[in-house]
Design a protein around this motif. Structure first.
Motif, PDB file in Angstrom:
ATOM      1  N   HIS A 124       0.986  -1.104   0.124  1.00 23.55           N
ATOM      2  CA  HIS A 124      -0.130   0.010   0.069  1.00 23.55           C
ATOM      3  C   HIS A 124       0.771   1.368   0.030  1.00 23.55           C
ATOM      4  O   HIS A 124       1.955   1.268   0.610  1.00 23.55           O
ATOM      5  CB  HIS A 124      -0.721   0.163   1.443  1.00 23.55           C
ATOM      6  N   VAL A 170      -6.963   8.336   6.890  1.00 23.26           N
ATOM      7  CA  VAL A 170      -7.678   9.150   7.927  1.00 23.26           C
ATOM      8  C   VAL A 170      -6.743   9.336   9.206  1.00 23.26           C
ATOM      9  O   VAL A 170      -6.438  10.547   9.766  1.00 23.26           O
ATOM     10  CB  VAL A 170      -8.974   8.604   8.595  1.00 23.26           C
ATOM     11  N   GLU A 210      -6.445  -0.417   1.952  1.00 21.75           N
ATOM     12  CA  GLU A 210      -6.649  -0.652   3.379  1.00 21.75           C
ATOM     13  C   GLU A 210      -8.091  -0.720   3.617  1.00 21.75           C
ATOM     14  O   GLU A 210      -8.796   0.340   3.041  1.00 21.75           O
ATOM     15  CB  GLU A 210      -5.680  -0.071   4.547  1.00 21.75           C
ATOM     16  N   PRO A 211      -8.395  -1.373   4.779  1.00 27.71           N
ATOM     17  CA  PRO A 211     -10.011  -1.055   5.438  1.00 27.71           C
ATOM     18  C   PRO A 211     -10.275   0.484   5.236  1.00 27.71           C
ATOM     19  O   PRO A 211      -9.186   1.084   5.900  1.00 27.71           O
ATOM     20  CB  PRO A 211      -9.923  -1.687   6.492  1.00 27.71           C
ATOM     21  N   SER A 212     -11.549   0.878   4.912  1.00 26.39           N
ATOM     22  CA  SER A 212     -11.598   2.187   5.025  1.00 26.39           C
ATOM     23  C   SER A 212     -11.503   2.921   6.477  1.00 26.39           C
ATOM     24  O   SER A 212     -12.081   2.412   7.344  1.00 26.39           O
ATOM     25  CB  SER A 212     -13.326   2.446   4.661  1.00 26.39           C
ATOM     26  N   GLY A 213     -10.956   3.876   6.363  1.00 22.23           N
ATOM     27  CA  GLY A 213     -10.758   4.864   7.605  1.00 22.23           C
ATOM     28  C   GLY A 213      -9.581   4.234   8.575  1.00 22.23           C
ATOM     29  O   GLY A 213      -9.111   4.977   9.605  1.00 22.23           O
ATOM     30  N   THR A 214      -8.987   3.282   8.051  1.00 22.93           N
ATOM     31  CA  THR A 214      -7.774   2.748   9.137  1.00 22.93           C
ATOM     32  C   THR A 214      -6.218   3.239   8.478  1.00 22.93           C
ATOM     33  O   THR A 214      -5.348   3.086   9.250  1.00 22.93           O
ATOM     34  CB  THR A 214      -7.519   1.153   8.856  1.00 22.93           C
ATOM     35  N   TYR A 231      -6.958  12.448   1.333  1.00 28.26           N
ATOM     36  CA  TYR A 231      -6.345  11.436   1.812  1.00 28.26           C
ATOM     37  C   TYR A 231      -6.966   9.909   1.040  1.00 28.26           C
ATOM     38  O   TYR A 231      -7.938  10.180   0.381  1.00 28.26           O
ATOM     39  CB  TYR A 231      -6.800  11.146   3.344  1.00 28.26           C
ATOM     40  N   SER A 232      -6.019   9.102   1.172  1.00 21.44           N
ATOM     41  CA  SER A 232      -6.329   7.695   0.561  1.00 21.44           C
ATOM     42  C   SER A 232      -5.874   6.725   1.237  1.00 21.44           C
ATOM     43  O   SER A 232      -4.793   6.622   2.148  1.00 21.44           O
ATOM     44  CB  SER A 232      -5.739   7.680  -0.847  1.00 21.44           C
ATOM     45  N   ASP A 233      -6.752   5.531   1.527  1.00 27.09           N
ATOM     46  CA  ASP A 233      -6.461   4.192   2.412  1.00 27.09           C
ATOM     47  C   ASP A 233      -5.515   3.327   1.233  1.00 27.09           C
ATOM     48  O   ASP A 233      -5.063   2.376   1.689  1.00 27.09           O
ATOM     49  CB  ASP A 233      -7.825   3.636   3.009  1.00 27.09           C
ATOM     50  N   ASP A 234      -5.668   3.564   0.061  1.00 23.66           N
ATOM     51  CA  ASP A 234      -4.887   2.812  -1.060  1.00 23.66           C
ATOM     52  C   ASP A 234      -5.151   1.561  -0.831  1.00 23.66           C
ATOM     53  O   ASP A 234      -4.189   0.605  -0.853  1.00 23.66           O
ATOM     54  CB  ASP A 234      -3.381   3.301  -1.147  1.00 23.66           C
TER      55      ASP A 234
END
Length: 207
Positions: free
Chosen positions: A52, A79, A72-76, A67-70
């Motif tokens: 990631h 953020v 990964e689980p949303s918001g982890t 921002y981007s989680d690329d």
């Protein structure tokens, strides 16, 4: 223009290992969204084999936050990186946190902590600074007054940017915008109004 703002002094990176996963935080001062996107593209190219490449950036002009989680689980991921930046009060800053998966699942809470900790390490390495809007004041004086002007300027806590020696001496001094009139009065008082002063620019500098 804001009287002051916080950003990072330089580009930097920091690496940490969390349960065999490697996290690499890359931090860069940026002025525009295009510069932030350039950093993201660079890191995705450099770490093309990473699991990631999570990112977050804040741009002062236009109040842009992305921002981007690329994956990964949303918001982890994105953020918590963004939240670390917001907690520090930063603008004009971009952070990319690259992860190489080590084979052990961290869970949502573990990911939040790891991405946040990695971002903080990167920001610490890049050195958070406060940039303050200052007037650049030109003080022109006779050579006989130069020593007094320099001594009183430094003694009062002002910053000398440059000194030009010609037929007279021109001293360039940074003053906080709310202290400029006070500084000009000081120069007039100590020299019996035998200096010439003028504001020549406004700049953000690190104090």
């Amino acid at each position: 223009m804001k009287p002051s703002y916080k950003t990072v002094a330089r580009s930097a990176s920091a690496t940490m290992i969390e349960r065999k996963s490697k996290f690499i935080a890359t931090v860069r001062p940026v002025k525009t969204e295009s510069q932030a996107l350039e950093l993201i593209a660079e890191m995705k190219s450099k770490y093309y084999d990473a699991t990631h490449n999570v990112y977050a950036y804040i741009i002062g002009e236009g109040n842009i936050m992305r921002y981007s989680d690329d994956g990964e689980p949303s918001g982890t991921a994105g953020v918590p990186v963004l939240e670390v930046m917001r907690k520090e009060g930063l603008i004009d800053t971009a952070v990319v946190v690259t992860r190489y998966f080590g084979g052990i699942l961290l869970g949502a809470g573990g990911l939040v902590r790891a991405y946040g900790a990695s971002a903080k390490l990167g920001l610490d390495e890049a050195k958070i600074v406060t940039r303050t809007l200052c007037d650049l004041v030109e003080v022109s004086c006779d050579y006989t007054l130069f020593g007094k002007v320099q001594y009183e300027t430094l003694g009062a806590g002002y910053i000398i940017s440059d000194i030009v020696y010609e037929s007279d001496v021109r001293v360039y001094v940074y003053t906080k915008i709310d202290k400029t009139d006070e500084y000009i009065k000081l120069m007039c008082d100590i020299t019996n109004a035998k200096v010439q002063t003028k504001k020549v620019a406004q700049e953000y500098i690190d104090l």
